[in-house]
Design an enzyme around this catalytic site. Structure first.
Site, mmCIF file in Angstrom:
data_model
loop_
_atom_site.group_PDB
_atom_site.id
_atom_site.type_symbol
_atom_site.label_atom_id
_atom_site.label_comp_id
_atom_site.label_asym_id
_atom_site.label_seq_id
_atom_site.Cartn_x
_atom_site.Cartn_y
_atom_site.Cartn_z
ATOM 1 N N TRP A 175 4.018 -10.003 -6.407
ATOM 2 C CA TRP A 175 2.591 -9.957 -6.761
ATOM 3 C C TRP A 175 2.354 -9.421 -8.170
ATOM 4 C CZ3 TRP A 175 -0.608 -12.858 -4.263
ATOM 5 C CH2 TRP A 175 -0.298 -13.206 -2.940
ATOM 6 N N GLU B 292 -4.610 -3.818 -6.683
ATOM 7 C CA GLU B 292 -4.733 -2.480 -7.294
ATOM 8 C C GLU B 292 -5.276 -1.462 -6.288
ATOM 9 O OE1 GLU B 292 -5.669 -2.167 -11.378
ATOM 10 O OE2 GLU B 292 -5.033 -4.227 -11.813
ATOM 11 N N GLU C 283 -9.171 -0.129 1.919
ATOM 12 C CA GLU C 283 -8.724 0.934 2.826
ATOM 13 C C GLU C 283 -8.021 2.039 2.034
ATOM 14 O OE1 GLU C 283 -8.365 -2.333 3.282
ATOM 15 O OE2 GLU C 283 -9.624 -2.644 5.032
ATOM 16 N N SER D 60 0.828 -1.210 0.000
ATOM 17 C CA SER D 60 0.000 0.000 0.000
ATOM 18 C C SER D 60 0.861 1.257 0.000
ATOM 19 C CB SER D 60 -0.902 0.011 1.244
ATOM 20 O OG SER D 60 -1.875 -1.002 1.152
HETATM 21 N N1 CAA Z 1 -2.796 10.569 -10.456
HETATM 22 C C1 CAA Z 1 -1.761 11.433 -10.629
HETATM 23 N N2 CAA Z 1 -0.895 11.744 -9.646
HETATM 24 C C2 CAA Z 1 -1.097 11.178 -8.450
HETATM 25 C C3 CAA Z 1 -2.149 10.284 -8.190
HETATM 26 C C4 CAA Z 1 -3.027 9.975 -9.264
HETATM 27 N N3 CAA Z 1 -4.032 9.141 -9.091
HETATM 28 N N4 CAA Z 1 -2.085 9.892 -6.908
HETATM 29 C C5 CAA Z 1 -1.028 10.514 -6.355
HETATM 30 N N5 CAA Z 1 -0.433 11.305 -7.295
HETATM 31 C C6 CAA Z 1 0.726 12.164 -7.115
HETATM 32 C C7 CAA Z 1 0.456 13.247 -6.067
HETATM 33 O O1 CAA Z 1 -0.138 14.391 -6.671
HETATM 34 C C8 CAA Z 1 1.856 13.555 -5.565
HETATM 35 O O2 CAA Z 1 2.502 14.386 -6.517
HETATM 36 P P1 CAA Z 1 3.724 15.387 -6.143
HETATM 37 O O3 CAA Z 1 4.943 14.592 -6.359
HETATM 38 O O4 CAA Z 1 3.581 16.472 -7.132
HETATM 39 O O5 CAA Z 1 3.547 15.798 -4.729
HETATM 40 C C9 CAA Z 1 2.512 12.177 -5.611
HETATM 41 O O6 CAA Z 1 1.791 11.396 -6.575
HETATM 42 C C10 CAA Z 1 2.518 11.465 -4.288
HETATM 43 O O7 CAA Z 1 1.181 11.359 -3.842
HETATM 44 P P2 CAA Z 1 0.777 11.107 -2.325
HETATM 45 O O8 CAA Z 1 1.510 12.090 -1.451
HETATM 46 O O9 CAA Z 1 -0.695 11.051 -2.240
HETATM 47 O O10 CAA Z 1 1.440 9.683 -2.091
HETATM 48 P P3 CAA Z 1 1.348 8.661 -0.888
HETATM 49 O O11 CAA Z 1 2.703 8.137 -0.641
HETATM 50 O O12 CAA Z 1 0.610 9.278 0.267
HETATM 51 O O13 CAA Z 1 0.506 7.448 -1.510
HETATM 52 C C11 CAA Z 1 -1.426 6.220 -2.128
HETATM 53 C C12 CAA Z 1 -0.737 7.573 -2.033
HETATM 54 C C13 CAA Z 1 -2.794 6.522 -2.673
HETATM 55 C C14 CAA Z 1 -1.552 5.541 -0.792
HETATM 56 C C15 CAA Z 1 -0.650 5.315 -3.125
HETATM 57 O O14 CAA Z 1 0.587 4.945 -2.593
HETATM 58 C C16 CAA Z 1 -1.420 4.062 -3.530
HETATM 59 O O15 CAA Z 1 -2.272 4.118 -4.390
HETATM 60 N N6 CAA Z 1 -1.099 2.921 -2.878
HETATM 61 C C17 CAA Z 1 -1.667 1.630 -3.308
HETATM 62 C C18 CAA Z 1 -0.779 0.994 -4.332
HETATM 63 C C19 CAA Z 1 -1.476 -0.036 -5.137
HETATM 64 O O16 CAA Z 1 -2.602 0.138 -5.581
HETATM 65 N N7 CAA Z 1 -0.785 -1.132 -5.392
HETATM 66 C C20 CAA Z 1 -1.275 -2.188 -6.222
HETATM 67 C C21 CAA Z 1 -0.228 -2.526 -7.245
HETATM 68 S S1 CAA Z 1 -0.700 -3.421 -8.660
HETATM 69 C C22 CAA Z 1 -1.250 -4.918 -8.168
HETATM 70 O O17 CAA Z 1 -2.077 -4.990 -7.330
HETATM 71 C C23 CAA Z 1 -0.745 -6.187 -8.790
HETATM 72 C C24 CAA Z 1 -1.198 -6.453 -10.158
HETATM 73 O O18 CAA Z 1 -0.431 -6.971 -10.974
HETATM 74 C C25 CAA Z 1 -2.598 -6.224 -10.538
#
Ligand code: CAA
Length: 394
Positions: free
Chosen positions: A166, A377, A381, A142
């Protein structure tokens, strides 16, 4: 007894003739080619390469990619409609299709160079090659920005080392969009995306994950040991990796929502039929309020999911020119549809009781397959975090 009209569980909004056609084509293919083989692939855990290749020939592996790059040139609505039908027959096929379309093709079409599109997108969008996506690491799920794998630039190549986990389609993918650190001191702004050719030394498929559900979709670790990635395979600029990963995941989350909807509909339709046929205490079990109300809740949540998914699909289309974000719509659709899939699959097992627990019916598979939609994805949470942050603006 309810009229058959009232029991139509397909898309309930009026669709365009083009969208009707894709629903029909996907439904026919899914019911004729996928549904019959789903149980044996679930049991064996083998990757269903033959049907995935056929899905490529049908245009399902790059639905939204423009025709010049090997895709079907359709819109996001067409994509979610087809994905629902495929996932209704088998969620494993749905996952493979979703990752190929959203997490690989969308990323390359949006951020790739012309050369990258010609070289990689064409092959993957047409289904001749399989695409995957890799962000997660053993200690970074996450909190995706805390990855420790890294790429160091040495002349015309980046040397990549580390372990990713994964990875959906990891053991079979020809190409992978992979995010890694190029400047660890910069945190998420020090990450970069690369297109990995898996047929190259330094790349190895690691441990294959034994999973509860979507067992026919191959999931594994991937290992990099002094893997030399040409600079030409960098996707976007250095430091843009995290942003690319998030933008691509926004598209991916719409796909997972459609996959979840497919599972929910399958669970509902089977339950509905069973409630009409099975008798207990001298009545059809659907005549008992305990069962009937459960069916009512399933149907209502399914239709609410459908509307959120269509809203997200439309928001993505609207953003195509401006590249505006559709994060909120995607996260809401994914959150609600995945929890609906779990709700419906759980209810379906309970309605079928002993039979629902038996491998003789696909109901127990829906239950096992539904769970992952609340996890990958972005967990439920994480979706709540994304939605609330956007709404609060804090
Ligand atoms: N679109 C564009 N930019 C985005 C964005 C989005 N949706 N979300 C965040 N950003 C940008 C922010 O604007 C910020 O930009 P700056 O550098 O200009 O500040 C930057 O990214 C960092 O954003 P946050 O401060 O919000 O980052 P965070 O560390 O707090 O994390 C989070 C945010 C939403 C928790 C993110 O880490 C997240 O989505 N985590 C889950 C990851 C995930 O979904 N993993 C699954 C992987 S794939 C998989 O499951 C396997 C597969 O093969 C299917």
């Amino acid at each position: 007894m309810p009229s058959t009209e009232a029991t139509n569980t397909g898309p309930s909004l009026e669709l365009s003739p083009e969208h009707e056609m894709i629903v029909q084509a996907a439904r026919d293919f899914a019911q004729n080619e996928i549904a019959p083989i789903a149980p044996e692939f679930d049991e064996s855990g083998d990757f269903p390469l033959e049907t995935i290749r056929k899905m490529g020939e049908m245009g399902f592996m790059g639905i939204q990619v423009s025709e010049e790059y090997g895709g079907a040139g359709m819109d996001t609505m067409a994509y979610v409609l087809a994905l629902e039908q495929i996932s209704k027959a088998d969620a494993s096929h749905g996952t493979i299709m979703s990752v190929n379309n959203s997490l690989f093709c969308y990323g390359i079409e949006r951020f790739g160079t012309e050369e990258q599109k010609q070289k990689y997108l064409k092959e993957v969008a047409s289904g001749q090659a399989i695409g995957a996506y890799s962000l997660t690491e053993p200690m970074s799920g996450s909190d995706a920005a805390t990855m420790v794998s890294k790429a160091e630039r040495k002349g015309d190549v980046y040397v990549i080392n580390g372990r990713k986990s994964w990875v959906t389609s990891g053991p079979v993918a020809d190409y992978i969009v992979m995010i890694t650190m190029t400047a660890p001191e910069k945190g998420h702004r020090g990450t970069t995306a690369f297109i990995i050719d898996t047929d190259q030394s330094g790349f190895q498929v690691g441990k294959k994950e034994p999973k509860l559900g979507i067992r026919a979709s191959a999931t594994s670790e991937i290992h990099f040991e002094d893997y030399e990635c040409p600079v030409a395979n960098r996707l976007g600029e250095e430091g843009e990796g995290f942003k690319i990963a998030m933008v691509v995941l926004d598209a991916g989350r719409i796909g997972i929502a459609a996959q979840a909807l497919g599972i929910a509909v399958a669970a509902y339709e089977d339950s509905l039929q069973y409630a009409r046929e099975r008798e207990a205490f001298g009545k059809k079990i659907g005549q008992f309020q305990g069962i009937a109300f459960r069916l009512a809740d399933m149907k209502t949540r399914i239709e609410a999911s459908r509307l959120l998914i269509y809203q997200a699909a439309l928001a993505k289309e609207k953003a195509a020119e401006t590249h505006a974000r559709f994060t909120l719509e995607a996260s809401m659709a994914k959150l609600f549809a995945s929890e609906t899939a779990m709700f419906c699959a759980h209810a379906a097992v309970q309605i079928h009781a002993g039979l629902g627990y038996s491998k003789e019916l696909p109901v127990e598979r829906y239950f096992r397959d539904a769970k992952i939609t609340e996890i990958y994805e972005g967990t439920s949470e994480i979706q709540r975090l994304v939605i609330s942050r956007l709404e609060l603006g804090l």
